[in-house]
Design a protein around this motif. Sequence first.
Motif, short mmCIF file in Angstrom:
data_model
loop_
_atom_site.label_atom_id
_atom_site.label_comp_id
_atom_site.label_asym_id
_atom_site.label_seq_id
_atom_site.Cartn_x
_atom_site.Cartn_y
_atom_site.Cartn_z
N SER A 159 11.06 -1.40 10.47
CA SER A 159 10.52 -0.25 11.24
C SER A 159 11.07 0.92 10.33
O SER A 159 10.45 1.98 10.21
N GLY A 160 12.14 0.81 9.74
CA GLY A 160 12.58 2.08 8.75
C GLY A 160 12.16 1.88 7.33
O GLY A 160 12.63 2.65 6.52
N TYR A 161 11.61 0.67 6.87
CA TYR A 161 11.74 0.53 5.27
C TYR A 161 10.32 -0.62 5.17
O TYR A 161 10.34 -1.56 5.00
N SER A 162 9.02 0.11 5.50
CA SER A 162 7.85 -0.94 5.46
C SER A 162 6.91 -0.34 4.32
O SER A 162 7.22 0.68 3.69
N GLN A 163 6.24 -1.49 3.92
CA GLN A 163 5.22 -0.96 2.81
C GLN A 163 4.00 -0.44 3.33
O GLN A 163 3.64 -0.92 4.00
N THR A 164 3.73 0.70 2.38
CA THR A 164 2.26 1.27 2.61
C THR A 164 1.56 1.22 1.43
O THR A 164 2.14 1.84 0.25
N ARG A 165 0.40 1.00 1.34
CA ARG A 165 -0.71 1.40 0.07
C ARG A 165 -1.09 2.79 0.17
O ARG A 165 -1.42 3.40 1.13
N VAL A 166 -0.93 3.50 -0.91
CA VAL A 166 -1.08 4.97 -1.03
C VAL A 166 -2.20 4.79 -2.22
O VAL A 166 -1.95 4.27 -3.31
N SER A 167 -3.41 5.37 -1.95
CA SER A 167 -4.47 5.61 -3.23
C SER A 167 -5.00 6.83 -3.13
O SER A 167 -4.96 7.59 -2.02
N GLY A 168 -5.74 7.13 -3.81
CA GLY A 168 -6.67 8.49 -3.98
C GLY A 168 -6.88 8.90 -5.43
O GLY A 168 -6.91 8.11 -6.41
N PHE A 169 -7.25 10.28 -5.68
CA PHE A 169 -7.47 10.78 -7.01
C PHE A 169 -6.60 11.93 -7.32
O PHE A 169 -5.85 12.53 -6.44
N VAL A 170 -6.22 12.19 -8.71
CA VAL A 170 -5.37 13.12 -9.06
C VAL A 170 -6.53 14.06 -9.98
O VAL A 170 -7.27 13.66 -10.85
N GLN B 299 -6.98 -4.65 -5.31
CA GLN B 299 -5.49 -5.18 -5.42
C GLN B 299 -5.26 -5.49 -4.08
O GLN B 299 -4.66 -4.98 -3.07
N PRO B 300 -5.14 -6.84 -4.03
CA PRO B 300 -4.76 -7.58 -2.71
C PRO B 300 -3.32 -7.42 -2.44
O PRO B 300 -3.01 -7.45 -1.22
N VAL B 301 -2.51 -7.66 -3.43
CA VAL B 301 -1.05 -7.30 -3.36
C VAL B 301 -0.55 -6.54 -4.43
O VAL B 301 -1.10 -6.34 -5.32
N LYS B 302 0.75 -6.14 -4.33
CA LYS B 302 1.34 -5.16 -5.24
C LYS B 302 1.20 -5.58 -6.68
O LYS B 302 1.06 -4.77 -7.46
N ASP B 303 1.55 -6.90 -7.01
CA ASP B 303 1.71 -7.63 -8.19
C ASP B 303 0.33 -8.13 -8.76
O ASP B 303 0.59 -9.01 -9.66
N TRP B 304 -0.61 -7.89 -8.03
CA TRP B 304 -1.87 -8.58 -8.37
C TRP B 304 -2.97 -7.68 -8.39
O TRP B 304 -3.29 -7.06 -7.29
N THR B 305 -3.88 -7.47 -9.57
CA THR B 305 -4.87 -6.73 -9.66
C THR B 305 -6.01 -7.42 -10.14
O THR B 305 -5.90 -7.97 -11.05
N VAL B 306 -7.28 -7.26 -9.39
CA VAL B 306 -8.48 -7.98 -9.99
C VAL B 306 -9.65 -7.09 -10.01
O VAL B 306 -9.79 -6.25 -9.40
N ASN B 307 -10.29 -7.25 -11.19
CA ASN B 307 -11.46 -6.50 -11.84
C ASN B 307 -12.46 -7.51 -11.77
O ASN B 307 -12.31 -8.50 -12.58
N PHE B 308 -13.50 -7.33 -11.20
CA PHE B 308 -14.43 -8.50 -11.46
C PHE B 308 -16.05 -7.39 -11.24
O PHE B 308 -16.11 -6.45 -10.82
N GLY B 309 -17.18 -8.30 -11.54
CA GLY B 309 -18.45 -7.75 -11.62
C GLY B 309 -19.35 -8.36 -12.44
O GLY B 309 -19.44 -9.47 -12.96
N MET B 310 -20.61 -7.77 -12.65
CA MET B 310 -21.72 -8.38 -13.33
C MET B 310 -22.64 -6.91 -14.03
O MET B 310 -22.44 -5.94 -13.72
N LYS B 311 -23.20 -7.61 -15.10
CA LYS B 311 -23.98 -6.49 -15.88
C LYS B 311 -25.37 -7.64 -16.31
O LYS B 311 -25.31 -8.50 -16.81
N THR B 312 -26.32 -6.94 -16.22
CA THR B 312 -27.57 -7.57 -16.73
C THR B 312 -28.52 -6.53 -17.47
O THR B 312 -28.89 -5.32 -17.26
N SER B 313 -28.94 -6.79 -18.83
CA SER B 313 -29.56 -5.79 -19.58
C SER B 313 -30.86 -6.63 -20.23
O SER B 313 -30.89 -7.63 -20.64
N LEU B 314 -31.83 -5.66 -20.25
CA LEU B 314 -33.19 -6.01 -20.60
C LEU B 314 -33.05 -5.35 -21.99
O LEU B 314 -33.38 -4.05 -22.01
N MET B 315 -33.31 -5.96 -23.09
CA MET B 315 -33.08 -5.50 -24.64
C MET B 315 -34.69 -5.70 -25.07
O MET B 315 -34.99 -6.80 -25.04
N ILE B 316 -35.21 -4.63 -25.65
CA ILE B 316 -36.66 -4.54 -26.24
C ILE B 316 -36.61 -4.09 -27.70
O ILE B 316 -36.04 -3.02 -27.79
#
Length: 806
Positions: free
Chosen positions: A19-30, A401-418
């Motif tokens: 109750s006096g020392y809990s973890q909180t996630r703070v996110s945002g923009f600078v 970022q599921p936990v403090k010491d683990w960050t995940v980046n994932f995604g996809m990209k598709t390109s049509l080249m002529i």
Amino acid sequence: MRNIRYLSFLSALMLLTLSGYSQTRVSGFVMDEHSGERLIGANVSEKETFNGCITDNNGYFNILINTPAGLRISYTGYTFSDILIVSEKDTLIEILLTPGKELSEVVIQAKGTIKPNVTKMSMNELLSIPSLSGKPDVIKALLLQPGIKSQSEGSSLLLVRGGNPGENLYLFDNVPVIYVNHLGGFMSVFNPDIINSIALYKGGFPARYGGKLSSVVDITQKEGSLSGPQGSYSIGITDFSLLLEGPIKKNASYIFTGRKTLFDILTIAGSSIGKGNSYIMGYGFHDLNGKISWRPNAKNSFHFNIYQGDDYLNYWSKKDKLNPDNKNHMVTIWGNWLLSMHWKRVISKNLFAEQTISYTRYRLGERQNFTYKTENGITTNKSRYLSSLQDYSIQSGWKYQPVKDWTVNFGMKTSLMIHLPNYEFNSGQLLQIEKQRTETIESALYLDNSFDLGNGFKVDAGLRFVKFLASGYNPSVLEPRLIIYKDPNKNQQLNMSYMRINQFTHLLYTAGNIMGNEIWIPSDKEIKPSMSNQYTFGWTGIFADGSYQAEMNLYYKTMENLTSYKEGFISLKGVNNWHSKVVSGGKGEAYGVELLIRKTKGAWTGFAGYGWSNATRQFPAINQGNKFLFDYDRPHSASIFIQHKFSEKLTFNAAWMFQSGLPYTPVAGKQLTISLEPGEDGEPVYYETFIYGERNSARMKNYHRLDLGLTVNKIGANNKVKSSWTFSVYNAYNRKNPVYYYYNTSASGEIINPETSGIGYKPNNMYQLSLFPIIPMVSYKRYFDSKNENKETFKKKLNKWLYHEN
């Protein structure tokens, strides 16, 4: 009973502690308090701990803290901000920093990861380094970094760790730009007025990057100011540029930049009045950038980008008094279009997403109209040439970022080249080169994981899966990425990395040609995708309370399935089957060491770097299949950049560069060669030709140059720069650096044929072409702000000018 009481006591103690020392996630923009610009690379740290992070390319951060806790947010050139977080609920905040003088020393004890193989230069450094045009050039600034070589005198083409110019991925707000040079490579297309940040990856790419073997240049654009209309204009020896930005409404803004050369008219006028030439010549280029940003709320933002830039070279025939009906006009145009739309969303406190749709086109086109008089009247002959590459892309990127010491980046990209590598049309010929477009699809899925394992160990592990689709050729490839970090202490770091990467489009490039000559061809059954395995080992250190930073990197890379022109060819023109001029299946090897030391605090700042390297190539149909030095191999390179800030009004900077000379193929002798056509009497005709030695077995003399610059600012209210004069000297000690060597009977360039000249035999000697002697430059830049230049102020200035009012 006693055990139950003991467990109850422990439970109560744990609840009291939590109750006096809990973890909180703070996110945002600078963000910048005045303009609303999101600040990239700002430090966010939890006070009295080593817990911290930096903002990403969106100005976004995500940190887990133990509440209650104090956060300190700092950024170079801004006053830091301290905030207290007491809420135990996850919090999304916007932090506004005020531009202004920093304190003499800010101690940040946050323990962050120093990314290896990544060059990040502050905009202050990028804008201060002298360049050929007398105005900032961000790509030229990167050429001072170890491991990066230039192609030739004054060139902006990047050659990274033994790679060629077509192996660099240039991203403009995460969208690829295909052609990145003006004036044959002497200037880059990136207008520094619209750039927010720039990062160069020389190796160990995250899995979200792919498609190019050697480097990634990640450029982020600014957003328009929300505080009010403002801008700047600048004029130099080579070009004029304009910046306009401001709000559209409360949550939307615009920014626009334009740049245009000033020497177009001079080249036309000079060639018009010049005697002895039959043509008028005009050359110029322009760039146009625009960006509209809209943030309907704190969690969502939308961005629309547009870029258009072209080079153009025109020739007009002068009026022929004897044949006034004869006219000839030829124009070559090359450049880019780029359109993109971005949606960025904070989905939850630990999940951020960006969706992008984009279109990019590069094209090289030539047109010629030749009108002449014949017995049958006036005849007009028209010819056309076109080579182009179009890229339609959709991509989705997620950061979790599921936990403090683990960050995940994932995604996809598709390109049509002529691809349209080679198309020609000539109205005076029966046979035309067919317009053959080739469509390919390149799709990728990626996953990046960053783990903090404790005890100074961190791991970045990623995987990229790529599926390529072409007519009759559909390969699938896996590209693993791995970086391991070890921090011996809080001021030093060791790292090792491995990556595999593939490239499915290939650049055919002709060095030394000022006109557009970049031709892109696709992979297919005959031309396999290029592939590279790369290994690095590095060390970084911080000394003297952060005043000095040092790094050392070792690298080794192999390359397979490289593509080039066949020997004797420099263009695809003139054939229907462009494959006949291309050789593939090449191999390459590059290895080296890079050293860099940087001073970041005090009146004197700057850096010094050194690199040693070796790069080779081997093609089955070149140099009789033997291995040879890479055309741009430069074993030794060194650079020094020094900046001294005397005051807010006066700054001096100097940049010195050294590189080993480029390899070239020497002439070993001469021989008589029989002509394909007989003489007038039907007898064989012989002429002299050169006998060349082994490819790239000799080396030009070393390249080195000193550039000097002095910036004088006029400071207005609120310590803002109102205007600035930049005085610079390119090649201060007038070094005659070679662009290339050539063999001739004289240095004039005129070839004398002993069989027809009538003046007898003249020997051939080797001569050097040098382009740029010592060149003094000057440019002026003026900033304007609607808040400080209102109608009343303008009226007073007008009256003072008209009526000499005091």
